[in-house]
Design a protein around this motif. Structure first.
Motif, PDB file in Angstrom:
ATOM      1  N   VAL A  54     -43.875  -1.088 -98.570  1.00  0.00           N
ATOM      2  CA  VAL A  54     -45.197  -1.309 -98.677  1.00  0.00           C
ATOM      3  C   VAL A  54     -45.473  -2.589 -99.517  1.00  0.00           C
ATOM      4  N   VAL A  55     -46.413  -2.485 -99.623  1.00  0.00           N
ATOM      5  CA  VAL A  55     -47.583  -4.005-100.430  1.00  0.00           C
ATOM      6  C   VAL A  55     -48.328  -3.429-101.201  1.00  0.00           C
ATOM      7  N   TYR A  56     -48.733  -3.144-102.612  1.00  0.00           N
ATOM      8  CA  TYR A  56     -49.191  -2.972-103.699  1.00  0.00           C
ATOM      9  C   TYR A  56     -50.123  -4.503-103.507  1.00  0.00           C
ATOM     10  N   GLY A  61     -59.882 -18.797-110.756  1.00  0.00           N
ATOM     11  CA  GLY A  61     -58.086 -18.376-110.929  1.00  0.00           C
ATOM     12  C   GLY A  61     -57.751 -16.777-111.044  1.00  0.00           C
ATOM     13  N   ASN A  62     -58.955 -15.864-110.921  1.00  0.00           N
ATOM     14  CA  ASN A  62     -58.249 -14.701-111.169  1.00  0.00           C
ATOM     15  C   ASN A  62     -58.074 -14.607-109.973  1.00  0.00           C
ATOM     16  N   TYR A  63     -56.972 -14.321-109.024  1.00  0.00           N
ATOM     17  CA  TYR A  63     -57.102 -13.262-108.131  1.00  0.00           C
ATOM     18  C   TYR A  63     -56.537 -12.426-107.756  1.00  0.00           C
ATOM     19  N   THR A  64     -56.602 -12.050-106.728  1.00  0.00           N
ATOM     20  CA  THR A  64     -55.386 -10.305-106.445  1.00  0.00           C
ATOM     21  C   THR A  64     -54.050 -10.905-106.391  1.00  0.00           C
ATOM     22  N   VAL A  65     -53.529  -9.217-107.373  1.00  0.00           N
ATOM     23  CA  VAL A  65     -52.152  -9.694-107.370  1.00  0.00           C
ATOM     24  C   VAL A  65     -51.265  -8.889-106.411  1.00  0.00           C
ATOM     25  N   PHE A  66     -50.487  -9.288-105.437  1.00  0.00           N
ATOM     26  CA  PHE A  66     -49.477  -8.812-104.606  1.00  0.00           C
ATOM     27  C   PHE A  66     -48.096  -8.084-105.496  1.00  0.00           C
ATOM     28  N   TYR A  81     -44.453  -7.075-103.599  1.00  0.00           N
ATOM     29  CA  TYR A  81     -44.364  -6.636-102.621  1.00  0.00           C
ATOM     30  C   TYR A  81     -43.000  -5.616-102.466  1.00  0.00           C
ATOM     31  N   PRO A  82     -42.542  -4.955-101.630  1.00  0.00           N
ATOM     32  CA  PRO A  82     -41.255  -3.990-101.949  1.00  0.00           C
ATOM     33  C   PRO A  82     -40.326  -4.704-102.545  1.00  0.00           C
ATOM     34  N   ASP A  83     -40.001  -5.842-102.657  1.00  0.00           N
ATOM     35  CA  ASP A  83     -38.610  -6.068-103.299  1.00  0.00           C
ATOM     36  C   ASP A  83     -39.329  -6.211-104.609  1.00  0.00           C
ATOM     37  N   GLY A  84     -40.883  -5.978-105.348  1.00  0.00           N
ATOM     38  CA  GLY A  84     -40.582  -6.400-106.446  1.00  0.00           C
ATOM     39  C   GLY A  84     -40.789  -7.619-107.308  1.00  0.00           C
ATOM     40  N   SER A  85     -40.686  -8.571-106.052  1.00  0.00           N
ATOM     41  CA  SER A  85     -41.199  -9.840-106.654  1.00  0.00           C
ATOM     42  C   SER A  85     -43.576  -9.458-106.331  1.00  0.00           C
ATOM     43  N   VAL A  86     -43.690 -10.331-107.303  1.00  0.00           N
ATOM     44  CA  VAL A  86     -45.432 -10.517-107.628  1.00  0.00           C
ATOM     45  C   VAL A  86     -45.992 -11.789-107.257  1.00  0.00           C
ATOM     46  N   VAL A  87     -46.683 -11.682-106.650  1.00  0.00           N
ATOM     47  CA  VAL A  87     -47.536 -13.245-106.372  1.00  0.00           C
ATOM     48  C   VAL A  87     -48.723 -13.496-106.425  1.00  0.00           C
ATOM     49  N   ALA A  88     -49.236 -13.906-107.061  1.00  0.00           N
ATOM     50  CA  ALA A  88     -51.317 -14.188-106.756  1.00  0.00           C
ATOM     51  C   ALA A  88     -51.636 -15.894-106.572  1.00  0.00           C
ATOM     52  N   ASP A  89     -51.737 -16.012-104.896  1.00  0.00           N
ATOM     53  CA  ASP A  89     -52.005 -17.501-105.303  1.00  0.00           C
ATOM     54  C   ASP A  89     -52.794 -17.336-104.608  1.00  0.00           C
ATOM     55  N   GLY A  90     -54.012 -16.553-104.608  1.00  0.00           N
ATOM     56  CA  GLY A  90     -55.500 -16.405-103.612  1.00  0.00           C
ATOM     57  C   GLY A  90     -55.672 -16.061-102.413  1.00  0.00           C
ATOM     58  N   ARG A  91     -54.258 -15.731-101.871  1.00  0.00           N
ATOM     59  CA  ARG A  91     -54.165 -15.355-100.198  1.00  0.00           C
ATOM     60  C   ARG A  91     -55.548 -13.739-100.816  1.00  0.00           C
ATOM     61  N   GLN A 100     -45.249 -12.662 -93.037  1.00  0.00           N
ATOM     62  CA  GLN A 100     -43.701 -13.516 -93.330  1.00  0.00           C
ATOM     63  C   GLN A 100     -42.468 -13.115 -93.470  1.00  0.00           C
ATOM     64  N   LYS A 101     -43.626 -12.962 -95.763  1.00  0.00           N
ATOM     65  CA  LYS A 101     -42.634 -12.461 -96.405  1.00  0.00           C
ATOM     66  C   LYS A 101     -42.197 -11.339 -96.030  1.00  0.00           C
ATOM     67  N   LEU A 102     -43.081 -10.325 -96.168  1.00  0.00           N
ATOM     68  CA  LEU A 102     -43.332  -9.216 -95.593  1.00  0.00           C
ATOM     69  C   LEU A 102     -41.823  -8.280 -94.371  1.00  0.00           C
TER      70      LEU A 102
END
Length: 259
Positions: free
Chosen positions: A211-213, A223-228, A230-240, A246-248
């Motif tokens: 599951v991705v949250y 500069g405030n982006y959606t925060v993702f 991922y199932p491995d615990g990594s956190v990304v907020a890069d504007g997607r 592909q990361k999933l």
């Protein structure tokens, strides 16, 4: 012989003029009509959506207007809803679509929109609703689909097998909402043009353990982006706007290789 429409049909709309054909705009597929079989293999936790089937007529036309207001003639169109039928106790759900719609307008099958959704979105929390994803549009002629364009051109029958991941999203700007979507490769709707297809088979593969949250910003600010997360615990907020598919895939394949 099975009916060309073995499921519940709900006529939704028809846009035609009285010129070119009689007053009866109803569909009336001939008993010997050519058929296209659409099958969906439904994973556990999901359910098949009602299929939206579009028919067109070159006889029963209507007048539309371009951007400058100039009138022009368009093919008539009519949409019906078909609920795919479960095949025995299997996970296959099927609908047979008549290519010739019949009637005085001589309707002909143009496209079908279908897919899968979560059967119980509340499993992800109270008041969680289904969002987007898991949809397919197949065009059987040279007209654009209701989603625009004709999609990827396919020769012969069409078999679609795609990976999907649950995406649980929270949005805070405006009314708060929490949804679960099916994150896959490409757009919300996969689009194809299959002019010669007699069989369409869709197999969505749901990886429910990955599951991705995501959480949208609480303040609208540059500069405030959606925060993702991922199932491995990594956190990304890069504007997607959506998760990195592909990361999933990489996270899942890495985890499965360790088993």
């Amino acid at each position: 012989m099975k009916s060309v429409f073995p499921a519940v049909l709900i006529p939704l709309f028809v846009s035609v003029s009285v010129s070119g054909c009689g007053q009866d705009y109803s569909l009336s597929p001939p008993a010997d009509s050519e058929q296209i079989t659409v099958t969906v293999k439904v994973p556990k936790e999901l359910q098949a959506e009602t299929m939206q089937v579009m028919y067109r007529s070159t006889l029963c036309t209507f007048t539309d207007h371009d951007a400058s207001g100039k009138p022009y003639s368009r093919d008539g169109y009519q949409r019906i809803d078909i609920q795919p039928v479960r095949q025995g106790l299997s996970d296959l759900y099927e609908a047979r679509l008549a290519v010739q719609g019949g009637g005085s307008c001589e309707w002909r099958l143009s496209n079908v929109t279908f897919g899968v959704t979560y059967a119980n979105p509340a499993q992800f929390g109270e008041n969680v609703r289904f969002g987007t994803g898991g949809g397919v549009v197949v065009v059987f002629d040279n007209n654009n689909s209701p989603r625009g364009g004709t999609g990827i051109k396919i020769d012969g029958n069409l078999t679609i097998k795609k990976d999907y991941y649950p995406r649980v999203d929270e949005e805070f700007l405006g009314p708060y909402k929490k949804t679960v979507s099916l994150a896959g490769e490409g757009s919300i709707y996969l689009s194809y043009q299959a002019l010669q297809a007699k069989q369409v088979h869709f197999e969505p593969v749901l990886h429910s353990d990955f599951v991705v949250y995501s959480a949208g910003p609480k303040v609208k600010k540059k500069g405030n982006y959606t925060v993702f997360t991922y199932p491995d615990g990594s956190v990304v907020a890069d504007g997607r706007g959506g998760p990195d598919f592909q990361k999933l895939q990489s996270i899942r394949l890495a985890a499965e290789s360790k088993k």
